[in-house]
Design a protein around this motif. Structure first.
Motif, PDB file in Angstrom:
ATOM      1  N   GLY A 295      79.192  45.185  53.077  1.00  0.00           N
ATOM      2  CA  GLY A 295      78.159  44.750  53.354  1.00  0.00           C
ATOM      3  C   GLY A 295      78.112  43.352  53.778  1.00  0.00           C
ATOM      4  O   GLY A 295      77.380  42.345  53.362  1.00  0.00           O
ATOM      5  N   GLY A 296      79.018  42.802  54.596  1.00  0.00           N
ATOM      6  CA  GLY A 296      79.230  41.794  55.274  1.00  0.00           C
ATOM      7  C   GLY A 296      78.563  41.940  56.670  1.00  0.00           C
ATOM      8  O   GLY A 296      77.898  43.181  56.691  1.00  0.00           O
ATOM      9  N   ILE A 297      78.705  40.931  57.363  1.00  0.00           N
ATOM     10  CA  ILE A 297      77.899  41.080  58.710  1.00  0.00           C
ATOM     11  C   ILE A 297      78.471  42.155  59.702  1.00  0.00           C
ATOM     12  O   ILE A 297      77.826  42.789  60.308  1.00  0.00           O
ATOM     13  CB  ILE A 297      77.884  39.706  59.472  1.00  0.00           C
ATOM     14  CG1 ILE A 297      76.865  39.932  60.646  1.00  0.00           C
ATOM     15  CG2 ILE A 297      79.384  39.608  60.153  1.00  0.00           C
ATOM     16  CD1 ILE A 297      76.400  38.396  61.165  1.00  0.00           C
ATOM     17  N   VAL A 298      79.725  42.554  59.373  1.00  0.00           N
ATOM     18  CA  VAL A 298      80.328  43.647  60.468  1.00  0.00           C
ATOM     19  C   VAL A 298      79.756  45.034  59.853  1.00  0.00           C
ATOM     20  O   VAL A 298      79.328  45.804  60.575  1.00  0.00           O
ATOM     21  CB  VAL A 298      81.947  43.545  60.715  1.00  0.00           C
ATOM     22  CG1 VAL A 298      82.605  44.807  61.214  1.00  0.00           C
ATOM     23  CG2 VAL A 298      82.268  42.236  61.167  1.00  0.00           C
ATOM     24  N   GLY A 299      79.926  45.308  58.542  1.00  0.00           N
ATOM     25  CA  GLY A 299      79.436  46.604  58.102  1.00  0.00           C
ATOM     26  C   GLY A 299      77.590  46.549  58.134  1.00  0.00           C
ATOM     27  O   GLY A 299      77.280  47.839  58.664  1.00  0.00           O
ATOM     28  N   ILE A 300      77.006  45.637  57.720  1.00  0.00           N
ATOM     29  CA  ILE A 300      75.750  45.913  57.875  1.00  0.00           C
ATOM     30  C   ILE A 300      75.319  46.019  59.245  1.00  0.00           C
ATOM     31  O   ILE A 300      74.275  46.790  59.661  1.00  0.00           O
ATOM     32  CB  ILE A 300      74.801  44.890  56.805  1.00  0.00           C
ATOM     33  CG1 ILE A 300      73.661  45.282  56.468  1.00  0.00           C
ATOM     34  CG2 ILE A 300      74.908  43.616  57.834  1.00  0.00           C
ATOM     35  CD1 ILE A 300      73.628  46.270  55.638  1.00  0.00           C
ATOM     36  N   SER A 301      75.816  45.461  60.355  1.00  0.00           N
ATOM     37  CA  SER A 301      75.424  45.468  61.689  1.00  0.00           C
ATOM     38  C   SER A 301      75.771  46.912  62.257  1.00  0.00           C
ATOM     39  O   SER A 301      74.965  47.521  63.029  1.00  0.00           O
ATOM     40  CB  SER A 301      76.141  44.395  62.568  1.00  0.00           C
ATOM     41  OG  SER A 301      75.850  43.063  62.212  1.00  0.00           O
ATOM     42  N   THR A 302      76.856  47.436  61.616  1.00  0.00           N
ATOM     43  CA  THR A 302      77.440  48.744  62.083  1.00  0.00           C
ATOM     44  C   THR A 302      76.427  49.846  61.438  1.00  0.00           C
ATOM     45  O   THR A 302      75.842  50.848  62.515  1.00  0.00           O
ATOM     46  CB  THR A 302      78.829  49.271  61.456  1.00  0.00           C
ATOM     47  OG1 THR A 302      79.818  48.263  62.075  1.00  0.00           O
ATOM     48  CG2 THR A 302      79.118  50.409  61.753  1.00  0.00           C
ATOM     49  N   ALA A 303      75.955  49.612  60.345  1.00  0.00           N
ATOM     50  CA  ALA A 303      74.996  50.586  59.906  1.00  0.00           C
ATOM     51  C   ALA A 303      73.582  50.493  60.613  1.00  0.00           C
ATOM     52  O   ALA A 303      72.924  51.501  60.916  1.00  0.00           O
ATOM     53  CB  ALA A 303      74.545  50.232  58.256  1.00  0.00           C
ATOM     54  N   TRP A 304      73.040  49.195  60.912  1.00  0.00           N
ATOM     55  CA  TRP A 304      71.825  48.930  61.681  1.00  0.00           C
ATOM     56  C   TRP A 304      71.920  49.620  63.253  1.00  0.00           C
ATOM     57  O   TRP A 304      71.066  50.490  63.628  1.00  0.00           O
ATOM     58  CB  TRP A 304      71.543  47.371  61.812  1.00  0.00           C
ATOM     59  CG  TRP A 304      70.259  47.220  62.273  1.00  0.00           C
ATOM     60  CD1 TRP A 304      69.059  47.632  62.417  1.00  0.00           C
ATOM     61  CD2 TRP A 304      70.302  46.402  63.594  1.00  0.00           C
ATOM     62  NE1 TRP A 304      68.166  47.141  62.792  1.00  0.00           N
ATOM     63  CE2 TRP A 304      68.679  46.129  63.969  1.00  0.00           C
ATOM     64  CE3 TRP A 304      71.164  45.468  64.327  1.00  0.00           C
ATOM     65  CZ2 TRP A 304      68.392  45.200  64.924  1.00  0.00           C
ATOM     66  CZ3 TRP A 304      70.532  44.666  65.459  1.00  0.00           C
ATOM     67  CH2 TRP A 304      69.184  44.815  65.716  1.00  0.00           C
ATOM     68  N   GLN A 305      73.220  49.344  63.587  1.00  0.00           N
ATOM     69  CA  GLN A 305      73.227  49.991  65.144  1.00  0.00           C
ATOM     70  C   GLN A 305      73.191  51.627  65.040  1.00  0.00           C
ATOM     71  O   GLN A 305      72.875  52.082  66.139  1.00  0.00           O
ATOM     72  CB  GLN A 305      74.402  49.308  65.840  1.00  0.00           C
ATOM     73  CG  GLN A 305      74.663  47.861  65.916  1.00  0.00           C
ATOM     74  CD  GLN A 305      73.825  47.320  67.084  1.00  0.00           C
ATOM     75  OE1 GLN A 305      72.549  47.967  67.503  1.00  0.00           O
ATOM     76  NE2 GLN A 305      74.038  46.298  67.444  1.00  0.00           N
ATOM     77  N   LEU A 306      73.906  52.089  64.010  1.00  0.00           N
ATOM     78  CA  LEU A 306      73.885  53.412  63.905  1.00  0.00           C
ATOM     79  C   LEU A 306      72.456  54.083  63.865  1.00  0.00           C
ATOM     80  O   LEU A 306      71.997  55.068  64.449  1.00  0.00           O
ATOM     81  CB  LEU A 306      74.841  53.853  62.826  1.00  0.00           C
ATOM     82  CG  LEU A 306      76.323  53.627  62.842  1.00  0.00           C
ATOM     83  CD1 LEU A 306      76.906  53.905  61.528  1.00  0.00           C
ATOM     84  CD2 LEU A 306      76.872  54.587  63.760  1.00  0.00           C
ATOM     85  N   VAL A 307      71.740  53.743  62.854  1.00  0.00           N
ATOM     86  CA  VAL A 307      70.446  53.962  62.596  1.00  0.00           C
ATOM     87  C   VAL A 307      69.727  53.710  63.705  1.00  0.00           C
ATOM     88  O   VAL A 307      68.573  54.646  64.097  1.00  0.00           O
ATOM     89  CB  VAL A 307      69.577  53.541  61.365  1.00  0.00           C
ATOM     90  CG1 VAL A 307      70.442  54.483  59.930  1.00  0.00           C
ATOM     91  CG2 VAL A 307      69.862  52.179  61.157  1.00  0.00           C
ATOM     92  N   ARG A 308      69.777  52.725  64.569  1.00  0.00           N
ATOM     93  CA  ARG A 308      69.027  52.302  65.761  1.00  0.00           C
ATOM     94  C   ARG A 308      69.066  53.578  66.817  1.00  0.00           C
ATOM     95  O   ARG A 308      68.286  53.930  67.683  1.00  0.00           O
ATOM     96  CB  ARG A 308      69.413  51.060  66.346  1.00  0.00           C
ATOM     97  CG  ARG A 308      68.816  49.797  65.588  1.00  0.00           C
ATOM     98  CD  ARG A 308      69.255  48.530  66.114  1.00  0.00           C
ATOM     99  NE  ARG A 308      68.575  48.124  67.206  1.00  0.00           N
ATOM    100  CZ  ARG A 308      68.724  47.243  68.294  1.00  0.00           C
ATOM    101  NH1 ARG A 308      69.950  46.743  68.197  1.00  0.00           N
ATOM    102  NH2 ARG A 308      68.096  46.851  68.947  1.00  0.00           N
ATOM    103  N   ARG A 309      70.252  54.202  67.144  1.00  0.00           N
ATOM    104  CA  ARG A 309      70.623  55.260  67.703  1.00  0.00           C
ATOM    105  C   ARG A 309      70.580  56.644  67.352  1.00  0.00           C
ATOM    106  O   ARG A 309      70.750  57.551  67.786  1.00  0.00           O
ATOM    107  CB  ARG A 309      72.040  55.093  68.629  1.00  0.00           C
ATOM    108  CG  ARG A 309      73.144  54.882  67.786  1.00  0.00           C
ATOM    109  CD  ARG A 309      74.400  54.690  68.389  1.00  0.00           C
ATOM    110  NE  ARG A 309      74.508  55.071  69.734  1.00  0.00           N
ATOM    111  CZ  ARG A 309      74.963  54.239  70.735  1.00  0.00           C
ATOM    112  NH1 ARG A 309      75.435  52.916  70.535  1.00  0.00           N
ATOM    113  NH2 ARG A 309      75.182  54.610  71.970  1.00  0.00           N
ATOM    114  N   GLY A 310      69.640  56.617  66.139  1.00  0.00           N
ATOM    115  CA  GLY A 310      69.345  57.950  65.580  1.00  0.00           C
ATOM    116  C   GLY A 310      70.414  58.796  64.888  1.00  0.00           C
ATOM    117  O   GLY A 310      70.134  59.771  64.534  1.00  0.00           O
TER     118      GLY A 310
END
Ligand code: FAD
Length: 399
Positions: A11-26
């Motif tokens: 849950g650093g910036i790379v991991g949390i951004s990855t999770a966000w970008q994934l859920v943003r694209r459904g």
């Protein structure tokens, strides 16, 4: 056992951004497994807070492209979310003829990478930073400062709103990969997923090995020690003041950084750490040390770079030498201006031949993606790295 489409480790910036970008694209359900009780407690929360421009990086490299796109995404995110940031600009200062030649190459590279920058004479430099002395400088307009811990925490909130689950206090201890996907063992039980994304920063090599992947590198931890300028000396630095990097050690070189929450920090140096999370000097981990002492790449680094190592060590133990380094940029800085500040630890990926992995490195295997090297400017580029990984996940799903 809970089942997810994607499990992100870290849950650093790379991991949390990855999770966000994934859920943003459904894509989902998505879970983030973080071993600490909060997000952003390691590199993301312990860095210089600089929004890098992309001026230094080899054109076309993952660092160059992700830094430029990531900077733009970061600025847009901070604006939308009302998070503190300041595109204050920075100066890179040459103090010798040799540095001037190197600075010219950086200036050309910056222009190739589409970074807004201009060449300054010694007199022009003083208009930006009146207390800095140099032969010449480059002013980089596209550089600034942010609070990456705050950015990561806000990205986490937005990811949760879109359905991602964030499980803190969940240290991953093992991975089992088979045709159906991945079982991820944590200290609090197992979860399964179609795909695991390893964004484990200082532990990313170990996590890759848990999944049976040989990343071809090992993380060696280097502690960066900072000082804060005393309030009466803060006026000596208006924005960001950097030396010209030595091409052999581009990540070295103490600099002055105005912080977005106030105050000015200087540093960091780079000293071999005795534990991957050993932020204080007496902290030692026998396991972490055995990991690098038994590695051929580390022994080669010691052979090749012992002189630089001694220099860094001398600057760390002698405040006078540290100040002398700082005085190359700002002659008025004095020993008594330096106050203690927290340190950070870089995850330096070292190859078996002793060279240091320079570019971001993402390794893909069936059901697994491993971010094995995400050094600076990965905080600046974090949102874009997350986007890149989410695209790869979408492509893998479509295949
Ligand atoms: C001293 C220093 C100065 C820097 N300055 C800058 C700068 O000014 N600008 C910039 O852009 N970049 C800078 N960087 C680089 C930047 O901070 C990092 O590249 C970036 O934060 C990497 O983010 P990350 O998410 O990959 O790693 P991290 O932030 O380290 O996150 C990794 C996470 O994984 C978790 N984790 C690890 N193992 C496990 C496990 N087994 N199970 C569950 N969770 C696990 C950790 O707890 C951690 O939270 C600097 C770095 C340092 C160290």
């Amino acid at each position: 056992m809970d089942r997810f489409e994607v499990a992100v480790i870290g849950g650093g910036i790379v991991g949390i951004s990855t999770a966000w970008q994934l859920v943003r694209r459904g894509i989902g359900p998505v879970v983030v497994l973080e071993k600490e009780d909060e997000l952003a407690t390691h590199q993301t929360g312990r860095n210089s807070g600089v929004i890098h421009s992309g001026v230094y990086y080899k054109p076309g490299s993952l660092k160059a492209t992700n830094c430029v796109a990531g900077r733009k995404a970061l600025i847009a995110f901070c604006e939308e979310e009302d998070l503190p940031f300041d595109m204050c600009g920075k100066v890179i200062v040459a103090t010798s003829e040799e540095e001037e030649a190197q600075l010219k190459r950086i200036f050309e590279r910056g222009k190739t990478n589409g970074v807004r920058c201009s060449w300054l004479s010694a007199e022009e430099l003083r208009e930006y930073e009146p207390h800095v002395r140099g032969r010449c400088a480059v002013h980089v307009e596209d550089a600034g400062i942010a609070d990456y811990g705050a950015v990561a925490r806000r990205v986490g909130e937005r990811a949760i709103e879109l359905g991602a689950e964030v499980r803190t206090g969940h240290a991953v201890t093992g991975l089992r990969v088979d045709a159906a996907g991945v079982t991820i063992e944590t200290q609090k039980g197992e979860v399964s997923a179609d795909l695991v994304v390893n964004c484990g920063g200082l532990h990313s090599d170990r996590i890759a090995r848990m999944g049976g992947v040989r990343p071809g590198l090992r993380i060696v931890p280097f502690r960066g020690h900072y000082h804060k300028l005393a309030p009466e000396a803060e006026h000596l630095c208006k924005t960001l003041i950097y030396p010209v990097p030595n091409p052999a050690y581009p990540f070295l070189g103490v600099h002055f950084t105005r912080m977005v929450r106030g105050g000015v920090e200087c540093g960091p140096n780079a000293l071999l750490a005795f534990a991957r999370e050993g932020y204080r000097i007496p902290q030692v981990s026998i396991g972490d040390m055995a990991d690098y002492l038994g590695y051929s790449g580390f022994r080669q680094i010691m052979k090749d770079h012992w002189k630089q190592g001694i220099h860094e060590f001398a600057c760390a133990v002698s405040r006078r030498r540290y100040v002398r380094e700082l005085q190359k940029l700002i002659p008025e800085v004095r020993k008594e201006h330096l106050l203690p500040a927290p340190s950070g630890i870089r995850a330096q990926a070292v190859l078996p031949d002793g060279s240091m992995a320079d570019d971001f490195l993402i390794i893909e295997r069936p059901h697994q993606i491993h971010v094995c090297n995400a050094p600076s400017p990965a905080a600046t580029a974090g949102l874009q790295i997350g986007l890149t990984i989410s695209e790869r996940v979408a492509k893998a799903k479509a295949a």
